[in-house]
Scaffold this motif. Structure first.
Motif, mmCIF file in Angstrom:
data_model
loop_
_atom_site.group_PDB
_atom_site.id
_atom_site.type_symbol
_atom_site.label_atom_id
_atom_site.label_comp_id
_atom_site.label_asym_id
_atom_site.label_seq_id
_atom_site.Cartn_x
_atom_site.Cartn_y
_atom_site.Cartn_z
ATOM 1 N N THR A 205 2.680 20.791 17.984
ATOM 2 C CA THR A 205 1.907 21.305 16.849
ATOM 3 C C THR A 205 1.874 20.256 15.745
ATOM 4 O OG1 THR A 205 2.613 23.538 17.398
ATOM 5 C CG2 THR A 205 1.784 23.201 15.160
ATOM 6 N N VAL A 206 0.693 20.113 15.127
ATOM 7 C CA VAL A 206 0.533 19.167 14.020
ATOM 8 C C VAL A 206 0.113 19.967 12.788
ATOM 9 C CG1 VAL A 206 -0.748 17.162 13.184
ATOM 10 C CG2 VAL A 206 -0.128 17.307 15.594
ATOM 11 N N VAL A 207 0.859 19.797 11.699
ATOM 12 C CA VAL A 207 0.559 20.544 10.468
ATOM 13 C C VAL A 207 0.208 19.538 9.374
ATOM 14 C CG1 VAL A 207 1.462 22.137 8.740
ATOM 15 C CG2 VAL A 207 2.177 22.374 11.112
ATOM 16 N N VAL A 208 -0.899 19.813 8.700
ATOM 17 C CA VAL A 208 -1.399 18.872 7.699
ATOM 18 C C VAL A 208 -0.771 19.148 6.324
ATOM 19 C CG1 VAL A 208 -3.442 20.223 6.982
ATOM 20 C CG2 VAL A 208 -3.548 17.732 6.970
ATOM 21 N N THR A 209 -0.588 18.113 5.541
ATOM 22 C CA THR A 209 -0.161 18.259 4.143
ATOM 23 C C THR A 209 -1.336 17.799 3.258
ATOM 24 O OG1 THR A 209 0.742 16.042 3.788
ATOM 25 C CG2 THR A 209 2.197 17.621 4.890
ATOM 26 N N PRO A 210 -1.316 18.103 1.963
ATOM 27 C CA PRO A 210 -2.471 17.733 1.132
ATOM 28 C C PRO A 210 -2.756 16.219 1.160
ATOM 29 C CG PRO A 210 -1.029 19.241 -0.047
ATOM 30 C CD PRO A 210 -0.301 18.858 1.200
ATOM 31 N N PRO A 211 -4.026 15.839 1.305
ATOM 32 C CA PRO A 211 -4.348 14.408 1.308
ATOM 33 C C PRO A 211 -4.040 13.757 -0.041
ATOM 34 C CG PRO A 211 -6.357 15.717 1.263
ATOM 35 C CD PRO A 211 -5.229 16.678 1.425
ATOM 36 N N VAL A 212 -3.733 12.483 0.032
ATOM 37 C CA VAL A 212 -3.313 11.721 -1.158
ATOM 38 C C VAL A 212 -4.093 10.409 -1.148
ATOM 39 C CG1 VAL A 212 -1.326 10.608 -2.277
ATOM 40 C CG2 VAL A 212 -0.967 12.694 -0.953
ATOM 41 N N GLN A 213 -4.407 9.878 -2.331
ATOM 42 C CA GLN A 213 -4.945 8.514 -2.376
ATOM 43 C C GLN A 213 -3.934 7.586 -3.043
ATOM 44 O OE1 GLN A 213 -8.659 7.372 -4.499
ATOM 45 N NE2 GLN A 213 -9.210 6.319 -2.601
ATOM 46 N N ASP A 214 -3.578 6.552 -2.319
ATOM 47 C CA ASP A 214 -2.623 5.544 -2.787
ATOM 48 C C ASP A 214 -3.393 4.392 -3.459
ATOM 49 O OD1 ASP A 214 -0.313 4.031 -3.090
ATOM 50 O OD2 ASP A 214 -0.252 3.353 -0.997
ATOM 51 N N HIS A 215 -2.718 3.597 -4.258
ATOM 52 C CA HIS A 215 -3.341 2.434 -4.900
ATOM 53 C C HIS A 215 -2.493 1.214 -4.609
ATOM 54 C CE1 HIS A 215 -4.869 5.941 -6.908
ATOM 55 N NE2 HIS A 215 -5.897 5.228 -7.310
ATOM 56 N N LYS A 216 -2.967 0.412 -3.666
ATOM 57 C CA LYS A 216 -2.141 -0.701 -3.191
ATOM 58 C C LYS A 216 -2.181 -1.914 -4.125
ATOM 59 C CE LYS A 216 -1.771 0.061 1.744
ATOM 60 N NZ LYS A 216 -0.904 1.164 1.440
ATOM 61 N N ARG A 217 -3.316 -2.084 -4.802
ATOM 62 C CA ARG A 217 -3.441 -3.308 -5.611
ATOM 63 C C ARG A 217 -2.528 -3.251 -6.829
ATOM 64 N NH1 ARG A 217 -6.986 -7.123 -4.288
ATOM 65 N NH2 ARG A 217 -8.190 -6.571 -2.451
ATOM 66 N N ARG A 218 -2.056 -4.423 -7.208
ATOM 67 C CA ARG A 218 -1.046 -4.535 -8.257
ATOM 68 C C ARG A 218 -1.582 -4.175 -9.646
ATOM 69 N NH1 ARG A 218 1.627 -5.028 -11.998
ATOM 70 N NH2 ARG A 218 3.376 -6.426 -12.452
ATOM 71 N N PHE A 219 -2.862 -4.505 -9.906
ATOM 72 C CA PHE A 219 -3.359 -4.379 -11.286
ATOM 73 C C PHE A 219 -4.475 -3.340 -11.437
ATOM 74 C CE2 PHE A 219 -1.787 -8.843 -11.083
ATOM 75 C CZ PHE A 219 -0.695 -8.669 -11.925
ATOM 76 N N VAL A 220 -4.710 -2.984 -12.691
ATOM 77 C CA VAL A 220 -5.773 -2.051 -13.066
ATOM 78 C C VAL A 220 -7.104 -2.452 -12.414
ATOM 79 C CG1 VAL A 220 -7.198 -1.430 -15.080
ATOM 80 C CG2 VAL A 220 -4.717 -1.296 -15.217
ATOM 81 N N ASP A 221 -7.901 -1.441 -12.050
ATOM 82 C CA ASP A 221 -9.213 -1.642 -11.425
ATOM 83 C C ASP A 221 -9.097 -2.265 -10.037
ATOM 84 O OD1 ASP A 221 -10.489 -0.528 -13.559
ATOM 85 O OD2 ASP A 221 -11.006 -2.450 -14.500
ATOM 86 N N ASP A 222 -7.970 -2.005 -9.383
ATOM 87 C CA ASP A 222 -7.759 -2.494 -8.012
ATOM 88 C C ASP A 222 -7.873 -4.014 -7.916
ATOM 89 O OD1 ASP A 222 -7.312 0.095 -7.006
ATOM 90 O OD2 ASP A 222 -9.468 0.454 -6.934
#
Ligand code: GLY
Length: 441
Positions: A205-222
């Motif tokens: 069985t696979v149960v989903v959790t709420p999707p998330v958006q990560d920000h990998k870039r170090r500085f503002v505005d990606d």
């Protein structure tokens, strides 16, 4: 009463530790860390500082603490076979065996698996063990992504337009990768918005959790180099502002098929987290990669929202009974921001690069949750290392309120730190929405 072993020492593991000790089962937490995380230590009955490759030490500690089950935080111990080692002494784990952790540790394994079982989601790709044929394949692609086949701490993937420009540069990077890794994976570059979908799996069985958006870039505005992740957000409707519920379901469906394929391919049930890095493109949801663990920072968005007892969740994963568990998450928005040393992610010759190992002071963070990452508690205070130091998380009914709580908390952390003030803000979210509109999906 359960004795739980936690392996790992980051902010993700601090969030896991918090979820464990909040359980109604009143478990005792024992932590095996490679560096002392004061947050995890304060929640643990006992800690052990050691190397994640010292499997004998992990086993001895598990025996000494009479551990009922283990939770593995980072990928390195999974890659070292810690789950297999614990199995030898009868300790089950939330985390895949070394063989199944290839879902993360070998990108070629995953791409091949998805292709073999006709699972949708793969971009156009090829795997090469030598330079032969690479140039011809690059000529077929409009945009190029080069990935080493192995663990790179999230920093080995090179994308044309972001990290390099020309085919010649791609060829040079492939050559370099092949000196350090058994193979190199070349994907077509996809245009769209990325999201993290952490699913829990007991093998069936696979149960989903709420999707998330990560920000990998170090500085503002990606802008700037890729990092382990500077912060992340999730929304109260358990989708993201630029995505539909159907796209969440598409990501889940791919993961369900992959879990099934893993069992068919290996005869082993995958027990742990299947964290898919997906991208929404004009032609649907595509798979970038899987990780075999919770995301960092994403775990800090997800675990504080879990309404179901986390120990029950872990037991269901281990016992193969996830289908009987009603897993619920609060309908709240979350914004996580990382405080990092000013020098984090910068080239060594940058003027800010030396401001590491500096002291930080934490004032009143208000309603925010605070999770320690790479900090060292000394007699005269808290010191940062060279990595991400402290995660703060705002949780609220709306994204803007969650963002405000996280920013307030950040302003209570004093020292030579930096963070991304744009994460979770309206202008950045609007750019993501506009991006998807421009793509025309
Ligand atoms: N958020 C990136 C990772 O956990 O690998």
């Amino acid at each position: 009463m359960f004795n739980v072993l936690l392996i790992g020492n980051g902010a993700r593991e601090h969030a896991i530790a918090e979820a464990v000790v909040q359980s109604g089962h009143k478990p005792k937490l024992f932590s095996f860390m490679k560096a002392n995380n004061p947050g995890i230590a304060s929640l643990s009955q006992k800690i052990h500082i050691g190397s994640y490759s010292d499997l004998a030490a992990v086993k001895a500690y598990a025996k000494e603490c009479r551990i009922d089950f283990a939770i593995i935080g980072p990928e390195d111990p999974l890659n070292n076979g810690v789950v297999d080692a614990l199995k030898e002494i009868g300790v089950p784990a939330v985390g895949p065996t070394k063989n199944l952790a290839r879902l993360e540790t070998s990108k070629s394994f995953t791409r091949d698996l998805v292709r073999k079982y006709n699972i949708p989601g793969n971009p156009k790709f090829r795997i090469f063990t030598s330079m032969e044929g690479i140039k011809e394949f690059l000529d077929e692609l409009d945009g190029i992504v080069v990935k080493p086949d192995g663990l790179t701490g999230g920093k080995g993937v090179m994308v044309q337009g972001d990290h390099f420009q020309t085919k010649e540069e791609a060829l040079a990077y492939c050559k370099q990768v092949l000196t350090e890794h058994p193979s190199v994976i070349i994907d077509e570059r996809l245009e769209g918005e990325e999201f993290s979908l952490q699913c829990l799996c007991d093998g069936k069985t696979v149960v989903v959790t709420p999707p998330v958006q990560d920000h990998k870039r170090r500085f503002v505005d990606d802008k700037g180099p890729n990092t382990g992740g500077m912060g992340s957000y999730s929304c109260e409707d358990h989708a993201l502002p630029f995505m539909t519920q159907r796209e969440v379901t598409e990501g889940l469906a791919i993961t369900q098929k992959v879990a099934e394929a893993i069992y068919k391919e290996t005869g082993e049930y995958y027990k742990g987290v299947m964290y898919g890095g997906f991208i929404i493109t004009k032609s649907g949801v595509k798979l970038l990669e899987y990780n075999a663990r919770f995301g960092d920072p994403e775990a800090m968005n997800t675990l504080p929202l879990l309404k179901t007892d986390f120990v029950d969740v872990c037991k269901a994963i281990i016992d193969g009974t996830l289908d009987t568990l009603n897993m619920e998450f609060e309908k709240k928005a979350t914004v996580c921001k990382y405080a990092v040393p000013k020098g984090y992610g910068l080239p060594k010759d940058h003027p800010d690069a030396q401001s590491t190992s500096a002291r930080v002071e934490i004032g009143n963070v208000g309603e925010a949750r605070l999770y320690y990452a790479s900090v060292d508690k000394r007699e005269d205070g808290l010191y940062m290392s060279t990595s991400r130091a402290i995660g703060v998380v705002g949780i609220a009914d709306t994204l803007s309120e969650a963002e405000r709580i996280a920013e307030n908390a950040m302003s209570a952390i004093k020292g030579p730190i930096d963070h991304r003030p744009d994460i979770g803000t309206e202008p950045l979210i609007n750019r993501r929405i506009l991006h998807m509109q421009q793509i025309g999906r």
